[in-house]
Design an enzyme around this catalytic site. Structure first.
Site, PDB file in Angstrom:
ATOM      1  N   HIS A  50       0.842  -1.198   0.000  1.00  0.00           N
ATOM      2  CA  HIS A  50       0.000   0.000   0.000  1.00  0.00           C
ATOM      3  C   HIS A  50       0.875   1.245   0.000  1.00  0.00           C
ATOM      4  O   HIS A  50       1.737   1.395   0.847  1.00  0.00           O
ATOM      5  CB  HIS A  50      -0.909   0.010   1.238  1.00  0.00           C
ATOM      6  CG  HIS A  50      -2.110  -0.868   1.096  1.00  0.00           C
ATOM      7  ND1 HIS A  50      -3.266  -0.665   1.806  1.00  0.00           N
ATOM      8  CD2 HIS A  50      -2.348  -1.963   0.322  1.00  0.00           C
ATOM      9  CE1 HIS A  50      -4.165  -1.572   1.469  1.00  0.00           C
ATOM     10  NE2 HIS A  50      -3.622  -2.388   0.576  1.00  0.00           N
ATOM     11  N   TYR A  54      -9.511   5.437   7.214  1.00  0.00           N
ATOM     12  CA  TYR A  54      -9.696   5.763   8.639  1.00  0.00           C
ATOM     13  C   TYR A  54     -10.702   6.907   8.693  1.00  0.00           C
ATOM     14  O   TYR A  54     -10.483   7.960   8.084  1.00  0.00           O
ATOM     15  CB  TYR A  54      -8.391   6.231   9.264  1.00  0.00           C
ATOM     16  CG  TYR A  54      -7.324   5.162   9.419  1.00  0.00           C
ATOM     17  CD1 TYR A  54      -6.469   4.832   8.374  1.00  0.00           C
ATOM     18  CD2 TYR A  54      -7.166   4.487  10.638  1.00  0.00           C
ATOM     19  CE1 TYR A  54      -5.489   3.866   8.522  1.00  0.00           C
ATOM     20  CE2 TYR A  54      -6.179   3.515  10.795  1.00  0.00           C
ATOM     21  CZ  TYR A  54      -5.349   3.206   9.730  1.00  0.00           C
ATOM     22  OH  TYR A  54      -4.378   2.243   9.880  1.00  0.00           O
ATOM     23  N   PRO A  62      -4.829  -0.178  18.436  1.00  0.00           N
ATOM     24  CA  PRO A  62      -4.560  -0.638  17.066  1.00  0.00           C
ATOM     25  C   PRO A  62      -4.647   0.470  16.008  1.00  0.00           C
ATOM     26  O   PRO A  62      -4.281   0.265  14.864  1.00  0.00           O
ATOM     27  CB  PRO A  62      -5.630  -1.704  16.825  1.00  0.00           C
ATOM     28  CG  PRO A  62      -6.705  -1.380  17.785  1.00  0.00           C
ATOM     29  CD  PRO A  62      -6.046  -0.771  18.977  1.00  0.00           C
ATOM     30  N   LYS A  94       0.669  -0.489  15.090  1.00  0.00           N
ATOM     31  CA  LYS A  94       2.067  -0.553  15.508  1.00  0.00           C
ATOM     32  C   LYS A  94       2.439  -1.816  16.271  1.00  0.00           C
ATOM     33  O   LYS A  94       3.614  -2.093  16.477  1.00  0.00           O
ATOM     34  CB  LYS A  94       2.384   0.675  16.385  1.00  0.00           C
ATOM     35  CG  LYS A  94       2.402   1.978  15.625  1.00  0.00           C
ATOM     36  CD  LYS A  94       3.523   2.004  14.603  1.00  0.00           C
ATOM     37  CE  LYS A  94       3.235   2.963  13.467  1.00  0.00           C
ATOM     38  NZ  LYS A  94       3.884   2.545  12.223  1.00  0.00           N
ATOM     39  N   TYR A 109       3.577   6.607  10.405  1.00  0.00           N
ATOM     40  CA  TYR A 109       2.747   5.463  10.000  1.00  0.00           C
ATOM     41  C   TYR A 109       3.590   4.387   9.301  1.00  0.00           C
ATOM     42  O   TYR A 109       3.429   3.194   9.562  1.00  0.00           O
ATOM     43  CB  TYR A 109       1.621   5.939   9.071  1.00  0.00           C
ATOM     44  CG  TYR A 109       0.548   4.892   8.836  1.00  0.00           C
ATOM     45  CD1 TYR A 109       0.644   4.006   7.752  1.00  0.00           C
ATOM     46  CD2 TYR A 109      -0.530   4.760   9.698  1.00  0.00           C
ATOM     47  CE1 TYR A 109      -0.317   3.035   7.537  1.00  0.00           C
ATOM     48  CE2 TYR A 109      -1.511   3.784   9.484  1.00  0.00           C
ATOM     49  CZ  TYR A 109      -1.391   2.926   8.403  1.00  0.00           C
ATOM     50  OH  TYR A 109      -2.344   1.949   8.199  1.00  0.00           O
TER      51      TYR A 109
HETATM   52  C1  PHB Z   1      -6.564  -4.464  10.283  1.00  0.00           C
HETATM   53  O1  PHB Z   1      -6.521  -4.700   9.059  1.00  0.00           O
HETATM   54  O2  PHB Z   1      -7.008  -5.278  11.127  1.00  0.00           O
HETATM   55  C2  PHB Z   1      -6.065  -3.122  10.767  1.00  0.00           C
HETATM   56  C3  PHB Z   1      -5.452  -2.260   9.864  1.00  0.00           C
HETATM   57  C4  PHB Z   1      -4.988  -1.026  10.309  1.00  0.00           C
HETATM   58  C5  PHB Z   1      -5.145  -0.674  11.640  1.00  0.00           C
HETATM   59  C6  PHB Z   1      -5.754  -1.549  12.550  1.00  0.00           C
HETATM   60  C7  PHB Z   1      -6.225  -2.780  12.109  1.00  0.00           C
HETATM   61  O3  PHB Z   1      -4.691   0.538  12.052  1.00  0.00           O
END
Ligand code: PHB
Ligand code: APR
Length: 389
Positions: free
Chosen positions: A72, A200, A292, A296, A384
């Site tokens: 990505h 997000y 989450p 990280k 990130y």
């Molecule tokens: C996930 O794909 O479970 C996932 C991806 C990004 C995040 C948290 C969880 O920040």
């Protein structure tokens, strides 16, 4: 039994450390409480920083990740009904790899089996001993029989609830914690992701995240109250709530379907200091937890392993303890920066009960500034994709 490094825990930390040690000719044994299948049954996030993917390659466990993982170059932030893309690659020259942690664990387990690494599953009641002396050992039960594993060092890779951190309580351990007044309700569904990149979403109804495990398997989350019960959330209710938190065009484009996994997880920030007690080292979730939001957790486990493995290799090859002496300070320096980023992203993207309409506007103003400023976007992007190891 005797080994050079006793590893408690067969999650990503223990498996990655064990593989690097095995490949360096340093004998190690992993003691795992659960069965192999139980460990592989855990659904966990999977956004890998380049430092983590490089370590999986170094451990000889990166082939399937490169074949099946999804590189990505960026992700979307949505707020006030609009999409804003953070172009990670343009801003930092780096990208992230979306590849489920369960698959990382499977690849490392397969590699360990290929290279003759010893893992004792269903090892009950593992307990580290005499790690502040010169003859550390771990006791455990296998098939109900008390066992003892003598070693030079103990790596506590046993997660947040494991025995290693408990064994050092009252021995100078200091903990730092922040809990959050909400959780994440997540589902997995065999439907194509609504976007090829992560989304997000900051919304007055609460945070939402659109992710994926592959091009045919989606992973979605909505922020929920801590007292929510997963039984109260039908699939239809989940899809309606998720779509209500996304821009209209995205909600309309979403493919929904039956969930194959649905669960609620709390969010926590936690750090234990120091991460070394004599010949016992705390690694990964045994030493720290991040919400989450910033993805990280797995990546911090990898950087801990980097520092500890380099130190152990130096101990055995160069007869120098400089690396293991520096482990805690080096690991914590990176841990705290990731804790800060994860805390900041959680505070910026979630609805807090006492925030009110003023708080919502402040979050939107921060996101408006961030997405309009090259400097602010670059700062978010470099955190990130992962700060240097
Ligand atoms: C996930 O794909 O479970 C996932 C991806 C990004 C995040 C948290 C969880 O920040
Ligand atoms: N004896 C032996 N093994 C134990 C014990 C014990 N008493 N207690 C826990 N374990 C095992 C667990 O069964 C698990 O397999 O230790 C392992 C710890 O693995 P994780 O919790 O995955 O922690 P870690 O390997 O540090 O990986 C961190 O995993 O939890 C996610 O989000 C986190 O991505 C991060 C990553």
């Amino acid at each position: 039994m005797r080994t050079q490094v006793a590893i408690i825990g067969s999650g990503p930390s223990g498996l990655l450390l064990g593989q690097l040690l095995t490949d360096a000719g340093i004998d190690n044994v992993i003691l795992e409480r659960a069965t192999r299948d139980y460990v592989l049954g855990r659904i966990r996030a999977g956004v890998l920083e380049e430092g983590t993917t490089h370590m999986l390659d170094e451990a000889g466990a990166g082939a399937r990740m490169h074949a099946q993982g999804l590189p990505h170059d960026g992700f979307d932030l949505t707020f006030a009904g609009k999409h804003h893309r953070i172009d990670l690659h343009a801003l930092t020259g780096k990208r992230v790899m979306v590849y489920g942690q369960t698959e990382v664990t499977r690849d490392l387990m397969d590699r360990r089996a290929e290279t003759g690494g010893v893992t004792i599953y269903e090892a009950a009641d593992a307990e580290p001993h005499d790690f502040d002396g010169g003859k550390p050992y771990v006791t455990f039960k296998s098939n109900g029989v008390e066992q003892r594993l003598d070693c030079d060092f103990i790596a506590g890779c046993d997660g947040y609830h494991g025995p290693s951190r408990k064994a050092v309580e009252g021995k100078g351990l200091e903990t730092f914690e922040r809990t959050y007044p909400f959780g994440w309700l997540g589902i997995v569904a065999d439907v194509p992701p609504v976007s090829h990149e992560l989304i997000y979403s900051n919304h007055p109804r609460g945070f939402a995240l659109c992710s994926m495990r592959s091009n045919t398997r989606s992973r979605y989350y909505v922020q929920c109250a801590l007292d929510e019960k997963v039984e109260a959330w039908s699939d239809d209710r989940f899809w309606d709530e998720l779509r209500s938190r996304l821009p209209a065009e995205t909600a309309q484009a979403m493919t929904t379907g039956p969930s194959i996994e649905k669960s609620i997880a709390p969010l926590r920030s936690f750090v234990a200091e120091p991460m070394r007690f004599g010949r016992l080292f705390l690694v990964g979730d045994a030493a720290h937890i991040v919400p989450p939001t910033g993805a990280k957790g797995l990546n911090l486990a990898a950087s801990d392993v980097r520092y500890l493995f380099d130190g152990l290799r130096e101990h055995y090859s160069d007869r120098s303890d400089a690396g293991i002496d520096a482990y805690s300070q080096r690991a914590l320096a990176r841990v705290w920066k990731a804790e800060r980023f994860s805390w900041w992203m959680t505070n910026t993207m979630h609805r807090f009960p006492d925030a009110g309409s003023f708080g919502q506007r402040i979050q939107e103003a921060e996101l408006d500034y961030l997405t309009g400023s090259q400097a602010a976007s670059t700062s978010m992007a470099e955190n990130y994709v992962g700060l240097p190891f």
